[in-house]
Scaffold this motif. Structure first.
Motif, PDB file in Angstrom:
ATOM      1  N   ASN A 130      26.533 -14.787  24.268  1.00  0.00           N
ATOM      2  CA  ASN A 130      26.619 -13.452  24.436  1.00  0.00           C
ATOM      3  C   ASN A 130      25.822 -12.881  25.259  1.00  0.00           C
ATOM      4  OD1 ASN A 130      28.737 -13.581  22.475  1.00  0.00           O
ATOM      5  ND2 ASN A 130      27.544 -12.746  20.778  1.00  0.00           N
ATOM      6  N   ARG A 131      24.429 -13.046  25.308  1.00  0.00           N
ATOM      7  CA  ARG A 131      23.436 -12.387  26.230  1.00  0.00           C
ATOM      8  C   ARG A 131      23.536 -12.886  27.805  1.00  0.00           C
ATOM      9  NH1 ARG A 131      21.353  -8.760  28.407  1.00  0.00           N
ATOM     10  NH2 ARG A 131      19.173  -8.824  29.210  1.00  0.00           N
ATOM     11  N   CYS A 132      24.045 -14.212  27.929  1.00  0.00           N
ATOM     12  CA  CYS A 132      24.543 -14.797  29.076  1.00  0.00           C
ATOM     13  C   CYS A 132      25.499 -13.804  29.876  1.00  0.00           C
ATOM     14  CB  CYS A 132      24.832 -16.196  28.995  1.00  0.00           C
ATOM     15  SG  CYS A 132      23.396 -17.175  28.706  1.00  0.00           S
ATOM     16  N   CYS A 133      26.557 -13.743  28.792  1.00  0.00           N
ATOM     17  CA  CYS A 133      27.865 -12.879  29.194  1.00  0.00           C
ATOM     18  C   CYS A 133      27.384 -11.408  29.722  1.00  0.00           C
ATOM     19  CB  CYS A 133      28.899 -12.847  28.340  1.00  0.00           C
ATOM     20  SG  CYS A 133      29.607 -14.243  27.890  1.00  0.00           S
ATOM     21  N   GLU A 134      26.542 -10.937  28.922  1.00  0.00           N
ATOM     22  CA  GLU A 134      26.082  -9.328  29.176  1.00  0.00           C
ATOM     23  C   GLU A 134      25.487  -9.376  30.475  1.00  0.00           C
ATOM     24  OE1 GLU A 134      23.307  -8.361  25.920  1.00  0.00           O
ATOM     25  OE2 GLU A 134      25.222  -8.156  24.562  1.00  0.00           O
ATOM     26  N   ILE A 135      24.408 -10.359  30.883  1.00  0.00           N
ATOM     27  CA  ILE A 135      23.792 -10.486  32.127  1.00  0.00           C
ATOM     28  C   ILE A 135      25.114 -10.548  33.112  1.00  0.00           C
ATOM     29  CG2 ILE A 135      22.284 -11.671  33.575  1.00  0.00           C
ATOM     30  CD1 ILE A 135      20.993 -12.355  30.971  1.00  0.00           C
ATOM     31  N   LEU A 136      25.630 -11.554  33.184  1.00  0.00           N
ATOM     32  CA  LEU A 136      26.736 -11.842  34.230  1.00  0.00           C
ATOM     33  C   LEU A 136      27.784 -10.468  34.377  1.00  0.00           C
ATOM     34  CD1 LEU A 136      27.287 -15.539  33.578  1.00  0.00           C
ATOM     35  CD2 LEU A 136      26.378 -14.480  35.847  1.00  0.00           C
ATOM     36  N   GLU A 137      28.154  -9.780  33.181  1.00  0.00           N
ATOM     37  CA  GLU A 137      28.896  -8.861  33.108  1.00  0.00           C
ATOM     38  C   GLU A 137      28.634  -7.574  33.929  1.00  0.00           C
ATOM     39  OE1 GLU A 137      30.505  -8.530  29.425  1.00  0.00           O
ATOM     40  OE2 GLU A 137      31.467 -10.398  29.436  1.00  0.00           O
ATOM     41  N   LYS A 138      27.240  -7.524  33.870  1.00  0.00           N
ATOM     42  CA  LYS A 138      26.522  -6.311  34.484  1.00  0.00           C
ATOM     43  C   LYS A 138      26.363  -6.345  36.086  1.00  0.00           C
ATOM     44  CE  LYS A 138      23.968  -4.501  30.487  1.00  0.00           C
ATOM     45  NZ  LYS A 138      22.442  -4.414  29.776  1.00  0.00           N
ATOM     46  N   ILE A 139      26.589  -7.571  36.507  1.00  0.00           N
ATOM     47  CA  ILE A 139      26.452  -7.703  37.922  1.00  0.00           C
ATOM     48  C   ILE A 139      27.699  -8.157  38.689  1.00  0.00           C
ATOM     49  CG2 ILE A 139      23.988  -8.286  37.895  1.00  0.00           C
ATOM     50  CD1 ILE A 139      24.742 -11.157  38.140  1.00  0.00           C
TER      51      ILE A 139
END
Length: 326
Positions: A291-300
């Motif tokens: 989930n944290r990986c997805c959050e980082i990527l979705e923000k960029i």
């Protein structure tokens, strides 16, 4: 009934207080119960452990016990990942030490593995998402013995490039030997193998080097997994800058829990170059990093999807830039 995870945790925390023989007995009992539930027999021999189902036998070394739960749960997946040795009354997949294995799905030449093989089925999931073509530039983070890099290399061709990163010295040597074999077999000479860990800085890192698939930062996997050594590190941005790399089409990231540090430190680069990524998340501090990986990527500017991974209880993350490259 004590679970395998509970037994391993117990061994870790009460090791100074309880005789080793008792801790080993608890762990062996848990493993035996798990094997029985999956229809397997288990045998502890001098120097190795064997799991068997009918005439199929999978052998591990005692130093690989961290992987025994996966090998039990996904016995067919691992056993059938390589061509077994045909013995008189059984077929043996021997992963107890360094060996060449004929990987099912890779027909070019046997691959040297220091430990458990890398099944081709996982690589097929990477390829289905990556959609690589001639001329593409690929970053392979967590090369292990280089099977993924070798297949990427053939797909991108002489006009493409593959940059592989592997910090574990045992794995690095095996990958180097496999790449040399590939060159003798006519494969494109387009792989750059880097003996560094990809991390969030260039200051070096205490690294647990186990000569298997689970080598990682000591701060993530803790002590007891392998020999702790200081390894050089790089960031994706620093590596691209130093080597004049202005295009990356695809990144495979299987770095045993370091994915958060790498993604956080690479946001600007990923925003600019917009490669597709496939990431294997891991448990860090008891929490899966997906989930944290997805959050980082979705923000960029990425869309992400968490998908099941064949032969593993941990999923994969498929990440695509929302906007096409310029």
């Amino acid at each position: 009934m004590i679970s395998l995870v509970q037994a391993m945790s117990l061994k870790k925390f009460v090791k100074p207080l309880v005789p080793k023989s008792i801790l080993n007995a608890l762990q062996h009992r848990s493993v035996e119960q798990l094997a029985t539930r999956h229809g397997l027999a288990i045998r502890y021999a001098e120097g190795f452990i064997e799991l068997s189902k009918g005439d199929e036998v999978l052998r591990l070394g005692y130093g690989q016990q961290i992987y025994i739960q996966d090998c039990i749960q996904f016995f067919d997946f691992y056993f059938h990942s390589v061509k077994p040795l045909e013995l008189r009354d059984r077929r043996l997949a021997d992963f107890s030490g360094p060996r060449y294995h004929k990987v099912i799905g890779f027909d070019h030449f046997p691959i040297l593995f220091p430990s458990i093989p890398e099944p081709y089925a996982t690589l097929e999931q990477y390829l289905s998402f990556a959609q690589l073509k001639a001329g593409d530039v690929v970053f392979d983070l967590g090369v292990y013995v280089g099977l993924t890099s070798l297949v990427f290399s053939r797909l991108v061709g002489p006009e493409g490039a593959v940059y592989g990163f592997e910090a574990d010295v045992v794995n690095f040597k095996a990958a180097s030997e496999n790449f040399e074999t590939a060159r003798h077999c006519g494969a494109p000479d387009n792989i750059t193998l880097v003996n560094k860990a990809v991390w969030c800085h260039e200051d070096g890192l205490d690294f647990s080097s186990e000569g298997a698939m689970g080598s990682s930062a000591a701060s993530i996997v803790g002590a007891g997994r392998g020999t702790i050594v200081k390894v050089p590190t790089t960031t994706l941005a620093a590596f691209c800058s130093k080597h004049g790399i202005h295009r990356v089409d695809f990144i495979k990231m299987d770095i045993e829990g370091a994915e958060i540090e790498v993604l956080e430190s690479s946001k600007e680069l990923l925003s600019q170059l917009k490669p597709r990524l496939i990431i294997e998340p891991h448990y860090v501090g008891g929490q899966l990093t997906a989930n944290r990986c997805c959050e980082i990527l979705e923000k960029i500017g990425y869309t992400t999807q968490i998908v099941d991974q064949q032969g593993a209880s941990i999923p994969l993350i498929e990440a695509s830039p929302q906007f096409p490259k310029a």
